[in-house]
Scaffold this active site. Structure first.
Site, PDB file in Angstrom:
ATOM      1  N   GLY A  36       0.771  -1.081   0.151  1.00 32.41           N
ATOM      2  CA  GLY A  36       0.123  -0.064   0.384  1.00 32.41           C
ATOM      3  C   GLY A  36       0.445   1.226  -0.265  1.00 32.41           C
ATOM      4  CD  GLU A  83       0.931  -8.816   2.396  1.00 29.87           C
ATOM      5  OE1 GLU A  83       0.165  -8.518   1.855  1.00 29.87           O
ATOM      6  OE2 GLU A  83       0.475  -9.974   2.941  1.00 29.87           O
ATOM      7  N   GLY A  95       3.813  -3.694  -3.455  1.00 30.80           N
ATOM      8  CA  GLY A  95       3.408  -4.117  -5.481  1.00 30.80           C
ATOM      9  C   GLY A  95       3.794  -2.836  -5.716  1.00 30.80           C
ATOM     10  NE  ARG A  96      -0.269   2.511  -6.109  1.00 29.83           N
ATOM     11  CZ  ARG A  96      -1.136   1.956  -6.943  1.00 29.83           C
ATOM     12  NH1 ARG A  96      -1.532   2.762  -8.243  1.00 29.83           N
ATOM     13  NH2 ARG A  96      -2.267   2.298  -6.209  1.00 29.83           N
ATOM     14  CB  CYS A 112     -14.849   4.184 -30.333  1.00 29.02           C
ATOM     15  SG  CYS A 112     -14.358   3.843 -31.248  1.00 29.02           S
ATOM     16  CD  GLU A 113     -16.109   2.775 -23.973  1.00 25.27           C
ATOM     17  OE1 GLU A 113     -16.928   4.154 -23.423  1.00 25.27           O
ATOM     18  OE2 GLU A 113     -16.609   2.239 -24.707  1.00 25.27           O
ATOM     19  CE1 TYR A 139      -1.570  -3.683  -8.308  1.00 26.36           C
ATOM     20  CE2 TYR A 139      -0.849  -1.363  -8.181  1.00 26.36           C
ATOM     21  CZ  TYR A 139      -1.324  -2.889  -7.468  1.00 26.36           C
ATOM     22  OH  TYR A 139      -1.226  -3.809  -6.533  1.00 26.36           O
TER      23      TYR A 139
HETATM   24  C1  LIG Z   1      -2.733  -5.565  -3.402  1.00 26.90           C
HETATM   25  C2  LIG Z   1      -2.327  -6.537  -2.439  1.00 26.90           C
HETATM   26  C3  LIG Z   1      -0.658  -5.835  -1.873  1.00 26.90           C
HETATM   27  C4  LIG Z   1      -0.470  -4.781  -2.907  1.00 26.90           C
HETATM   28  O1  LIG Z   1      -0.949  -3.129  -2.776  1.00 26.90           O
HETATM   29  P1  LIG Z   1       0.746  -2.189  -3.132  1.00 26.90           P
HETATM   30  O2  LIG Z   1      -0.818  -0.668  -2.984  1.00 26.90           O
HETATM   31  O3  LIG Z   1       0.546  -2.234  -5.088  1.00 26.90           O
HETATM   32  O4  LIG Z   1       1.430  -2.070  -2.242  1.00 26.90           O
HETATM   33  C5  LIG Z   1      -0.444  -5.960  -0.668  1.00 26.90           C
HETATM   34  N1  LIG Z   1      -0.807  -7.111  -0.564  1.00 26.90           N
HETATM   35  C6  LIG Z   1      -2.210  -7.465  -0.628  1.00 26.90           C
HETATM   36  C7  LIG Z   1      -3.073  -8.330  -0.127  1.00 26.90           C
HETATM   37  C8  LIG Z   1      -2.929  -7.423  -2.270  1.00 26.90           C
HETATM   38  O5  LIG Z   1      -4.378  -7.084  -1.835  1.00 26.90           O
END
Ligand SMILES: *Cc1c(COP(=O)(O)O)cnc(C)c1O
Length: 434
Positions: free
Chosen positions: A238, A288, A290-291, A358-359, A387
């Site tokens: 997050g 965890e 991601g972004r 076309c949107e 993403y």
């Molecule tokens: C999507 C997700 C993440 C990663 O979130 P980011 O905002 O991309 O860091 C981590 N844990 C869980 C359970 C998720 O669903």
């Protein structure tokens, strides 16, 4: 910080001129910087130094095999949202045995595949899922390691579509019911309680919601350690990134110039705010992200097709569209747009930057001021590494875009642009129409 910058007049990714990439592989194309991903990974790991930390990269942010391999080489484990993502990690040579499986809708098949692959732990989102995991594990004669995802009811102050940690969301088990859920879990013969998990949303740009979450979760974690000997706490992902000043934020000087109190969240600030409470728990810590691992490591390069001058409004029509990068259409998100060839003698242009689909929502930016660019020139949408490609579709029968990975002065296409034949390969005309 990242590795996109102008060298002379041309935008470079590390030592590679992005115009060169566009000429070789065409557009629209995603380009990723391996050095930026490595920096992001290292900075987050170092920010939690002294703790027993395992980074489980959330594969859904960018599941390209080369990106997974790169993170695996750096020492990362993984967080899967589907069996498909798990199979990508296997295909890329990553470790399933140290990785975790998330998501509210795990199917029986997914649970079986994950158990057979030796998944480290399931992050369980409901009581019926617990029963299903127990059932599948029993059939295989295995014990399934689990942590329950606890919904702490903390508002992350982020976009409504990416908030997950309030009681209004579908995610996790409410913190008030968590003790009862663990009690139920302890009765299942094929379940082994290993941890506790939470994840409150995405693109969170201040540290306070993470701190509040940990304050709420710590007493529960301590109790679970006492009662079930859990070994880990997962604090989710997050962490937010910079979208508005994306290009400038590549330089350390930009960060130093941000006034105290308004500086966007850094991995160092995140780690410093959470480490003391985590240290007290004396549990293994999973993160965890991601972004924050990949967003600023990627750009989407696209060719200008037309500059359409309308009444009181200009439209810069590019060859990328919402099918390639859906974030602006889906989340109203902002991507900085910069020319691949910078020419300070040119006038500024105010235009809507749009794709050919076309949107009306096929709009990357409204009334955006950018350097005047014309047909055949290129622009880059910054911070498109998370993403982006993973959410691409074939809407308007447009092929999925290519992906290129850069390291230093080397670069290679890591996903070829789809062909028309690949797009229609699974379709057929039924006999009754022949
Ligand atoms: C999507 C997700 C993440 C990663 O979130 P980011 O905002 O991309 O860091 C981590 N844990 C869980 C359970 C998720 O669903």
């Amino acid at each position: 910080m990242h590795h996109f910058h102008y060298a002379g007049q041309n935008l470079h990714c590390e030592s590679v001129d992005l115009a060169e990439v566009a000429r070789l592989y065409g557009t629209p194309t995603y380009v990723y910087s391996a050095a930026t991903i490595a920096d992001n990974y290292q900075r987050l790991s170092n920010s939690l130094k002294g703790l027993d930390v395992r980074v489980c990269y959330a594969v859904k942010a960018n599941s390209n095999l080369a990106v997974i391999r790169h993170l695996s080489n750096l020492g990362s484990s993984f967080d899967f949202a589907s069996a498909g993502e798990m199979r990508r990690v296997v295909a890329a040579g990553g470790s399933v045995r140290t990785s975790v499986f998330a998501g509210v809708g795990k199917t029986e098949t997914e649970i079986r595949l994950a158990l057979e692959a030796g998944i480290a732990s399931f992050h369980v989102e409901s009581e019926p899922e617990l029963a299903r995991i127990n059932h599948v594990a029993g059939k295989l004669g295995l014990k399934a390691a689990i942590a329950i995802r606890v919904n702490p009811d903390v508002d992350a102050n982020t976009h409504a579509k990416i908030t997950t940690g309030t009681s209004a969301n579908k995610f996790g088990i409410p913190i008030r019911q968590a003790a009862a859920a663990y009690e139920a879990a302890s009765k299942y013969p094929n379940i082994s309680i290993q941890g506790v998990q939470t994840h409150i949303g995405s693109q969170i740009t201040e540290v306070a919601p993470f701190v509040r979450t940990l304050e709420k979760l710590a007493p529960l974690a301590a109790e679970l350690k006492e009662r079930y000997r859990i070994s880990y706490i997962s604090i989710g992902g997050g962490i937010g990134v910079v979208y508005k000043d994306a290009l400038a934020s590549g330089a350390a000087a930009w960060w130093d110039a941000q006034p105290e109190g308004t500086r966007p969240l850094t991995p160092e600030a995140y780690g410093a705010a959470l480490a003391p409470a985590l240290r007290k728990l004396a549990l293994k810590v999973l993160v965890e992200p991601g972004r924050s691992m990949v967003a600023n490591s990627g750009v989407l390069i696209t060719r200008v097709e037309y500059l359409k001058r309308g009444q009181g409004k200009n439209f810069l029509i590019v060859d990328a569209a919402m099918n390639d990068l859906v974030r602006p259409a889906m989340y109203d998100s902002y991507h900085e747009i910069v020319p691949l060839h910078r020419d300070t003698t040119r006038r500024a242009l105010v235009a809507d930057v749009v794709g050919p689909v076309c949107e009306n929502t096929d709009t990357f930016a409204r009334d955006r001021q950018i350097q005047e660019v014309g047909e055949g020139e290129y622009v880059a949408l910054m911070s498109a590494g998370a993403y982006g490609h993973v959410m691409a579709s074939r809407y308007n029968t447009r092929p999925l875009p290519a992906e290129v990975l850069v390291r230093g002065s080397s670069f290679e296409q890591v996903t070829a642009r789809e062909t028309f034949e690949q797009m229609i390969a699974n379709e057929k005309i039924p006999a009754f129409l022949k």
